[in-house]
Enzyme design. Structure first.
Site, PDB file in Angstrom:
ATOM      1  N   LYS A 142      -1.891  67.144  -1.859  1.00 49.94           N
ATOM      2  CA  LYS A 142      -1.629  68.494  -2.351  1.00 49.94           C
ATOM      3  C   LYS A 142      -2.902  69.284  -2.639  1.00 49.94           C
ATOM      4  CE  LYS A 142       0.364  72.067  -3.794  1.00 49.94           C
ATOM      5  NZ  LYS A 142      -0.810  72.741  -3.232  1.00 49.94           N
ATOM      6  N   CYS A 176       1.397  61.340  10.299  1.00 49.83           N
ATOM      7  CA  CYS A 176       0.543  61.492   9.109  1.00 49.83           C
ATOM      8  C   CYS A 176       0.120  60.140   8.546  1.00 49.83           C
ATOM      9  CB  CYS A 176       1.256  62.317   8.055  1.00 49.83           C
ATOM     10  SG  CYS A 176       1.865  63.865   8.738  1.00 49.83           S
ATOM     11  N   CYS A 221       3.880  72.184  -1.349  1.00 46.42           N
ATOM     12  CA  CYS A 221       3.485  71.677  -0.025  1.00 46.42           C
ATOM     13  C   CYS A 221       1.983  71.417   0.038  1.00 46.42           C
ATOM     14  CB  CYS A 221       3.816  72.708   1.057  1.00 46.42           C
ATOM     15  SG  CYS A 221       5.525  73.292   1.043  1.00 46.42           S
ATOM     16  N   SER A 222       1.601  70.346   0.698  1.00 47.24           N
ATOM     17  CA  SER A 222       0.191  70.116   0.983  1.00 47.24           C
ATOM     18  C   SER A 222      -0.261  71.142   2.029  1.00 47.24           C
ATOM     19  CB  SER A 222      -0.019  68.690   1.492  1.00 47.24           C
ATOM     20  OG  SER A 222       0.793  68.447   2.618  1.00 47.24           O
ATOM     21  N   HIS A 261      -4.814  67.797   3.316  1.00 48.49           N
ATOM     22  CA  HIS A 261      -4.072  66.832   4.135  1.00 48.49           C
ATOM     23  C   HIS A 261      -4.418  67.013   5.613  1.00 48.49           C
ATOM     24  CE1 HIS A 261      -1.103  64.138   5.561  1.00 48.49           C
ATOM     25  NE2 HIS A 261      -0.054  64.935   5.569  1.00 48.49           N
ATOM     26  N   ILE A 295      -2.714  73.030   5.154  1.00 51.26           N
ATOM     27  CA  ILE A 295      -3.302  72.746   6.475  1.00 51.26           C
ATOM     28  C   ILE A 295      -4.801  72.583   6.262  1.00 51.26           C
ATOM     29  CG2 ILE A 295      -3.856  73.842   8.678  1.00 51.26           C
ATOM     30  CD1 ILE A 295      -0.981  74.969   8.642  1.00 51.26           C
TER      31      ILE A 295
END
Ligand SMILES: [Zn+2]
Ligand SMILES: [Zn+2]
Lengths: 130, 437, 437, 130
Positions: C381, C128, C251-252, C385, C254
């Site tokens: 977020k 990442c 969570c960020s 991402h 998809i």
């Protein structure tokens, strides 16, 4: 082994041979592009490629990827449909020993592969010697 | 055909190659901006970049060693050869640890397992040119001054998947949607280049085979080669057909392997060399030229199927930076992933006239003892082709040669070497020129 | 807890952050060689690197656009913003086009489809942190003088595979053999960091949630954000559990997306800016600091589970190069792949005292209008991402802010910005500092 | 989803908790390494880790990878078996709500996952609260 999503997005190109002609320098790109590598212009007009061409070069694939192994041996060729406009495809319905550079071919709509895992059938064109 | 003169007739490395004037043929136009931006090292920085140490694993099927173990083995060999105790940063060439090993983020993994806590590390990918691209990053970092001692490694572990899995992973170097989708393999793409070259220039099946025969002969003298048996033209021509006209002995193998080099500035190198008796007696090897270029990813998008434009562009940049011409090069490690590749590469490098590359191996011009030995290591064909490591392994061989450490395969008076590493069907290429100081 | 002072009480960007003296805590020892090798820009080169143009796609589920289309869209936006007509070279950050799209060798693919014939192009991967690593390569190339106009892009197309396929691809950023093998996911790894942080420092569930709430609030003002709805602490705490104590709103997402910047030397930038009326009126943005570091790939190999050593190392390098301290930074884009990540990152950057990062969002310190706004873009977020593109997108936001183009989310008098991008659970990290000239 | 080859190579570590102790600085590494990050030494002596330890941190995985989905929800923890020597594993045979940091556990040999496609069963250790 392209993803089903990628296959669906590219259907106009694979099925209908949709290409793009640069509005500035008139060069034709298959598949259509966003920028012209020749003149950097970004406007294109759509067109469908002719379904006849001739073989620029070819090979006979004898060791094939698994999803094509039931077709092996099979021929593949680069086909020129207009000066400078080419695509890669299988060359079928002919004697593999008789394929030659310069041979005229027609591009026909055919099944290309099956994705065994997801059960997706994918279509495109194959070249048949005229 | 008229232009071809058997190189063996020439008696000295220093005579200018008579092909030079036509060899970079006039149809290659370099984009204006690239030429504008491009400056030789001398114009821009006064740092000189030296390869202080080299190391590699033997190519082969290393069932017992993991990806990280292979890399660390090669990296430690390079660190020991250089005599450094610490490195400032790392680059790792690797094509597809994701598909071969289910492992990305190998910059972190390799820095960790090499015991180099917190060192900056970056993985570089450009298909089979990943190693060459990593080497260029290391070169650039030393030039930039960000770090003075840089480790450049390459690694690929290809035998952890089935042959079909490996074929798939390699196919991702082609245009997945407009090439691989239709059923072509990499041997198939190069076979189409071969067919076009034979058709247009009269290149023969025997000439293709001669490339493999020569490289196996060279490989037989290299303890790091995956294959050390000699082969004959007859064996190549009658080996299993893969993609006509290419047979299995025209193809480089599936290989596990790693390689590494230590780069540093010349000033630092002198300090290390003074403290290291084994280095003190050998010439330092300097990178004097670096070039990189791309071409269309799809083979069919290129105007001339037989012409490797990215190779020609990258070579031109490297020659210019080094102030060298093709005839100044004493030996080269080039990307012979398939026999036809070496032929087209020699043409793009300006070593052979366009269309005449087929005669290079056949005439002995590129054999050990010839005018310009090519792939003395055995090349990808015999030394093995762990794809991400190959570009770095080429540099390892050139350094061994320029230092006079190549044993039975030593090229006499070798002082200028070239490495040429490419991805896909030539969609990317990196060329370096190295000289003994 | 005693050390924490609500930043809102401070009235100027120019006052020195009172936490600074303790903020880079003494347990961090930098390897000797790294310090030895490390030199500031001023010591080594006189080139200054400027970000001349920026562009990005909106984050989202771009079903209709392919990997190459997304990249080209962002790259063209950056080229237009900079007003350049040609680029000298390209870097592309991408974590796993191999696993997400069955396509490696994207350096060739993207140069080709961007219409930049033969331009040198290199793909960079560090999970990442791929985008941040690519940015550093571009910075290094301009410093090295090899090319003067460099495009740095990042791209990831993650929705072409199933959620399970995406989870697998992302898991390859962890140690596949000693982490993923046992069934852990990335939310699971960060959840273990969160649990340890809560246990040791008293960080609360509400504090985690405040990070997501703040970043969604920021994202609501960003037209490029994937999610533009505001959320509440209550919604975060009651959203679907993913890996305790983290819920889906920690969570960020998809994301498909791409981003790009154009780098060049300050001299070249002046020439372009003079010819480009829209640029002439805005400050040039210079990269004044760059740092990169690694840590163990496996979370369990680290002495302190809650400490991101690679972030601290990379930040220290960047601060040193830029001649800045944490308190000199006006705003930052940091890697909030999970809410706990932003908390630990602020501590590692020296913005918050060790263990006190939980209070940053809760107190308003890192909100727009606070002492040091963090993730005004919405962060990973809310902005989304697309893993390989994220590091470059962070630079896009900082440039918009330093130029005063950020609209409703504009930070007043922003002149110094920081980007922090990391891979895996912090196994690699890249930090940049950018300043308005 | 590690390859069968990688699984086989790492059996000594996964099954028997084989580790390496740096001969120079005595630091223990799991798995064994080729270079010591602390002192750069390259000689290690093999040892097997103790099968008892305590939980350093943990989580409960509720959204699991497909090959673990039939086990979800399940707990995972970092277990310290000696000062500074840790590994990651599942925490099983207990109430998921009762797991705590510092809890003593035993490491037991268990099946970790099945690779559906290749039919490989993979084994390792799981932590059971004592
Ligand atoms: Zn045009
Ligand atoms: Zn030690």
């Amino acid at each position: 082994m392209i993803t089903p999503a990628e296959y669906v997005r590219e259907i106009p190109a694979h099925h209908r041979l949709e290409a793009g002609r640069c509005k500035k320098c008139r060069k034709i790109y298959y598949p259509a592009r966003q920028v012209c590598p020749e003149c950097q212009a970004r406007e294109f007009e759509p067109l469908s490629l002719p379904r006849e061409g001739k073989i620029v070069t070819f090979t006979v694939i004898r060791v094939a990827p698994s999803q094509f192994s039931d077709q092996a041996p099979y021929a593949m060729g680069i086909v020129e449909v207009q000066p400078g406009v080419r695509l890669l495809t299988q060359v079928v319905d002919c004697d593999l020993d008789k394929i030659e550079i310069g041979m005229p071919v027609s591009l026909e709509f055919r099944k290309i592969q099956e994705d065994g895992e997801k059960g997706v059938l994918a279509y495109g064109v194959k070249a048949v010697p005229r | 055909m008229d232009y071809w003169i058997v190189g063996l007739l020439m008696d000295s490395h220093l005579t200018i190659n008579p092909f030079i004037h036509q060899s970079i043929h006039p149809s290659i136009h370099y984009p204006k901006q690239m030429m504008l931006n491009f400056k030789t090292t001398e114009d821009t920085v006064n740092r000189e970049v030296v390869i202080l140490g080299v190391g590699m694993t033997r190519g082969g099927e290393h069932w017992g060693k993991s990806l990280r173990q292979l890399f660390v083995e090669a990296a430690l060999a390079a660190i020991d050869d250089a005599g450094v105790d610490r490195i400032g940063s790392m680059y790792i060439g690797c094509m597809s640890s994701g598909l071969f090993n289910g492992q990305e983020h190998i910059a972190s993994l390799m820095a960790d397992y090499l015991g180099q806590k917190h060192v900056p590390a970056t993985r570089v990918e450009s298909a089979c040119a990943s190693g060459g691209a990593a080497l260029r990053m290391g070169f650039m970092e030393v030039l930039s001054g960000l770090n003075e001692v840089v480790l450049v490694g390459g690694v690929e572990k290809m035998t952890d998947v089935s042959t079909d899995g490996a074929t798939y992973a390699l196919s991702t170097a082609a245009d997945q949607t407009y090439e691989s989708f239709y059923g072509v393999t990499f041997p198939g793409l190069y076979a189409m280049i071969a067919r076009a070259h034979m058709h247009r220039y009269g290149t023969t099946r025997k000439q293709l085979a001669e490339v493999a025969v020569k490289n196996h002969l060279h490989g037989s003298m290299n303890p790091f080669a995956q294959y050390r048996q000699k082969i004959t033209v007859d064996e190549v021509i009658h080996s299993t057909a893969v993609a006509d006209p290419l047979n299995i002995l025209d193809c480089s193998p599936i290989t596990d392997g790693a390689s590494a080099v230590i780069l540093c500035s010349r000033e630092i190198a002198k300090k290390f060399a003074n403290g290291n008796p084994s280095l003190r007696e050998k010439p330092l090897v300097k990178i004097t030229g670096s070039g990189q270029a791309t071409d269309t990813i799809a083979l069919h998008s290129r105007q001339d199927i037989t012409e490797l434009r990215a190779v020609a562009e990258a070579a031109q940049q490297a020659y210019k930076m080094a102030g060298k011409k093709p005839g100044d090069i004493h030996l080269a490690e080039v990307h012979d992933c398939f026999t036809i590749a070496e032929i087209c590469v020699l043409e793009a490098l300006g070593v052979a006239e366009k269309g005449q590359g087929g005669k290079a191996a056949e005439s002995g011009y590129t054999a050990l003892g010839g005018r310009m030995p090519v792939n003395t290591s055995g090349g990808l064909k015999a030394k093995g082709h762990p794809v991400g490591a190959t570009g770095v392994a080429q540099a390892v061989e050139i350094v061994h040669q320029l230092r006079g450490e190549a044993g039975d395969r030593q090229v006499k008076n070798a002082r200028v070497g070239l490495t040429q590493n490419m991805g896909g069907t030539g969609g990317s290429c990196v060329v370096h020129i190295m000289e003994a100081l």
